[in-house]
Write a protein that holds these residues in place. Structure first.
Motif, PDB file in Angstrom:
ATOM      1  N   GLU A 280       0.835  -1.204   0.000  1.00 35.55           N
ATOM      2  CA  GLU A 280       0.000   0.000   0.000  1.00 35.55           C
ATOM      3  C   GLU A 280       0.871   1.256   0.000  1.00 35.55           C
ATOM      4  N   GLY A 281       0.780   2.011  -1.084  1.00 36.31           N
ATOM      5  CA  GLY A 281       1.530   3.251  -1.214  1.00 36.31           C
ATOM      6  C   GLY A 281       3.005   3.092  -1.506  1.00 36.31           C
ATOM      7  N   ALA A 282       3.463   1.883  -1.797  1.00 33.20           N
ATOM      8  CA  ALA A 282       4.900   1.636  -1.944  1.00 33.20           C
ATOM      9  C   ALA A 282       5.487   2.378  -3.141  1.00 33.20           C
ATOM     10  N   THR A 283       6.704   2.903  -2.944  1.00 32.46           N
ATOM     11  CA  THR A 283       7.472   3.486  -4.042  1.00 32.46           C
ATOM     12  C   THR A 283       8.838   2.817  -4.181  1.00 32.46           C
ATOM     13  N   LYS A 284       9.218   1.981  -3.203  1.00 32.91           N
ATOM     14  CA  LYS A 284      10.505   1.286  -3.234  1.00 32.91           C
ATOM     15  C   LYS A 284      10.282  -0.184  -2.855  1.00 32.91           C
ATOM     16  N   PHE A 285      10.992  -1.072  -3.542  1.00 23.43           N
ATOM     17  CA  PHE A 285      11.035  -2.493  -3.182  1.00 23.43           C
ATOM     18  C   PHE A 285      12.416  -2.759  -2.608  1.00 23.43           C
ATOM     19  N   VAL A 286      12.465  -3.355  -1.425  1.00 20.14           N
ATOM     20  CA  VAL A 286      13.717  -3.464  -0.683  1.00 20.14           C
ATOM     21  C   VAL A 286      14.008  -4.915  -0.327  1.00 20.14           C
ATOM     22  N   THR A 287      15.202  -5.361  -0.659  1.00 22.97           N
ATOM     23  CA  THR A 287      15.695  -6.666  -0.240  1.00 22.97           C
ATOM     24  C   THR A 287      16.703  -6.449   0.882  1.00 22.97           C
ATOM     25  N   ILE A 288      16.468  -7.095   2.018  1.00 20.60           N
ATOM     26  CA  ILE A 288      17.366  -6.975   3.165  1.00 20.60           C
ATOM     27  C   ILE A 288      18.048  -8.316   3.365  1.00 20.60           C
ATOM     28  N   GLN A 289      19.337  -8.366   3.097  1.00 20.87           N
ATOM     29  CA  GLN A 289      20.132  -9.593   3.222  1.00 20.87           C
ATOM     30  C   GLN A 289      20.995  -9.509   4.479  1.00 20.87           C
ATOM     31  N   THR A 393      10.694  -6.195   1.577  1.00 21.48           N
ATOM     32  CA  THR A 393       9.755  -5.232   2.122  1.00 21.48           C
ATOM     33  C   THR A 393       9.638  -4.037   1.182  1.00 21.48           C
ATOM     34  N   CYS A 394       9.000  -2.977   1.672  1.00 21.03           N
ATOM     35  CA  CYS A 394       8.824  -1.760   0.890  1.00 21.03           C
ATOM     36  C   CYS A 394       8.902  -0.561   1.820  1.00 21.03           C
ATOM     37  N   ASP A 395       8.782   0.627   1.276  1.00 20.57           N
ATOM     38  CA  ASP A 395       8.841   1.838   2.082  1.00 20.57           C
ATOM     39  C   ASP A 395       7.450   2.222   2.588  1.00 20.57           C
ATOM     40  N   PHE A 396       7.396   3.250   3.431  1.00 19.39           N
ATOM     41  CA  PHE A 396       6.141   3.854   3.874  1.00 19.39           C
ATOM     42  C   PHE A 396       6.033   5.230   3.232  1.00 19.39           C
ATOM     43  N   SER A 397       4.969   5.455   2.487  1.00 18.04           N
ATOM     44  CA  SER A 397       4.751   6.753   1.854  1.00 18.04           C
ATOM     45  C   SER A 397       3.536   7.427   2.478  1.00 18.04           C
ATOM     46  N   TYR A 398       3.275   8.667   2.045  1.00 16.84           N
ATOM     47  CA  TYR A 398       2.062   9.355   2.488  1.00 16.84           C
ATOM     48  C   TYR A 398       0.825   8.534   2.137  1.00 16.84           C
ATOM     49  N   ASP A 399       0.884   7.862   0.987  1.00 11.12           N
ATOM     50  CA  ASP A 399      -0.288   7.126   0.520  1.00 11.12           C
ATOM     51  C   ASP A 399      -0.634   5.949   1.416  1.00 11.12           C
TER      52      ASP A 399
END
Length: 409
Positions: A280-289, A393-399
């Protein structure tokens, strides 16, 4: 828009012989949208399931677990969106059973052969009468080649439908694996609101199917998080059609099993990552290794601490290399004997931390360029072993706030 994710194209989701999917507009919550899915199975089919570990699990989860455990061959799945039928007590159980009984009557099977699923708003009474009234339409338009429409019918706050097909070769025969999933918010699978259905053109005994599913789930849906909230309704079902002339996989650990596992894992990992890409509202897709841990469990624990941090997720949205927030999350992850003087941190190919402190060659402008990318990889080394694992995971945006503030409106 979703990060690097598009809906499956026409014809990309391959049919599984004997498994037919039908969709209806039942008006569960909103009019004029697909919100009811029926998947019928051949008499030879087997199924396995994993479900939310949330103690407040929804009525359909309780019933589906019981039906799978009853030893009755499954004949159909019924899925509604718009209403989770969770937090509804005995009334919710009664209404879910009404749907199962109605579909069983249409198919001429027992109630225990029906597996129910719901997703949507929690603590609202399930409109079972609308769902029951929609069953004839869903049954009438069933097709084996209907996975694409089915993927759209199970969406709630998702922006795009999620589906994947692949194949493997077992005993000289091509085996097709096709799956769909939904999920965008309230995503922190602990077994995934997340629903997933994967089907296989093969003969697989239920106990072997369950072992495969448990293993695949741990490597896919249990490695993704959007917001750290474990839903009341998470369900992931694996189905084998049992076609009599399809390859048979009788035991874990065989070459045939490993080939099938690889194919199911490919589909499941894609679907799991799609949840974060469409967060929901994501603008970045993040892989944490996380690497050099003592065991995989502590690697996952640290990765999830980072992935769940609102401070990390908002920094990602802002493309702000305020990377001390990552170190903070590593420190509170709960590894009591962690020696922070051995910690290393990379953002993309930029070394940020060496031996627990800022790398002398670190230049923040380089990290800021990485933070602007849509796909970002963080790599953490612990310096205490050889184990490694990862989380998506992803980021948290205003959306994200807007979507959830307006969810019931």
């Amino acid at each position: 828009m979703p990060v690097g994710l598009v809906a499956p194209s026409a014809g990309s989701l391959k049919p599984i012989p004997g498994i037919a999917l039908g969709v209806a507009q039942a008006g569960v919550r909103k009019a004029n949208r697909d919100d009811l899915l029926v998947i019928t199975l051949p008499e030879t089919a087997t199924a396995a399931g994993v479900f939310t570990q949330n103690r407040y699990c929804a009525a359909p989860v309780q019933i589906c677990r019981a039906h799978l455990g009853a030893g009755v061959p499954p004949r159909a799945l019924v899925v509604n969106t718009g209403n989770a039928n969770a937090g509804t007590g005995e009334d919710g159980l009664m209404r879910a059973r009404q749907v199962c009984q109605a579909l069983a009557a249409h198919l001429g099977c027992t109630e225990q052969a029906i597996l129910p699923f719901s997703t949507g708003v929690i603590m609202e009474s399930l409109p079972a009468d609308r769902i029951v009234a929609g069953l004839p339409e869903a049954l009438s338009n069933r097709m084996e080649d209907n996975w694409q429409r089915a993927a759209g019918a199970i969406m709630t706050t998702d922006i795009v439908a999620k589906g994947r097909s692949t194949t493997c070769t077992i005993d000289g025969q091509v085996v097709t694996v096709t799956g769909i999933a939904k999920g965008s918010g309230m995503i922190h699978p602990n077994m995934a609101t997340m629903l997933g259905y994967v089907a296989i053109d093969a003969q697989v005994p239920a106990e072997v199917l369950q072992t495969l599913l448990n293993h695949v789930t741990n490597e896919s849906f249990n490695r993704v998080t959007v917001d750290g909230d474990t839903s009341t309704n998470d369900s992931f079902i694996l189905i084998a059609n049992g076609r009599h002339d399809a390859p048979r996989i009788d035991a874990v650990g065989t070459a045939a099993y490993e080939a099938l596992y690889a194919a199911v894992a490919e589909v499941s990992v894609f679907l799991a990552q799609a949840l974060a890409r469409d967060g929901e509202g994501a603008t970045k897709f993040v892989t944490i290794q996380v690497e050099e841990g003592r065991d995989r469990a502590e690697c996952v624990k640290i990765a999830k601490a980072i992935a769940h941090s609102p401070l990390v997720k908002t920094a990602l949205f802002a493309s702000d290399p305020n990377l001390g927030r990552i170190l903070c999350a590593i420190g509170y992850a709960g590894i009591d004997d962690l020696d922070v003087s051995k910690i290393g941190l990379w953002l993309g190919d930029v070394e940020v931390v060496r031996n627990g402190g800022r790398d002398p060659a670190y230049v923040e402008a380089r990290a800021a360029e990485v933070m602007k990318q849509a796909d970002i990889t963080m790599r953490i080394t612990l310096g205490r072993g050889t184990a490694h694992d990862q989380v998506w995971t992803c980021d948290f945006s205003y959306d994200y706030v807007k979507i959830n503030a307006e969810y019931r409106s």
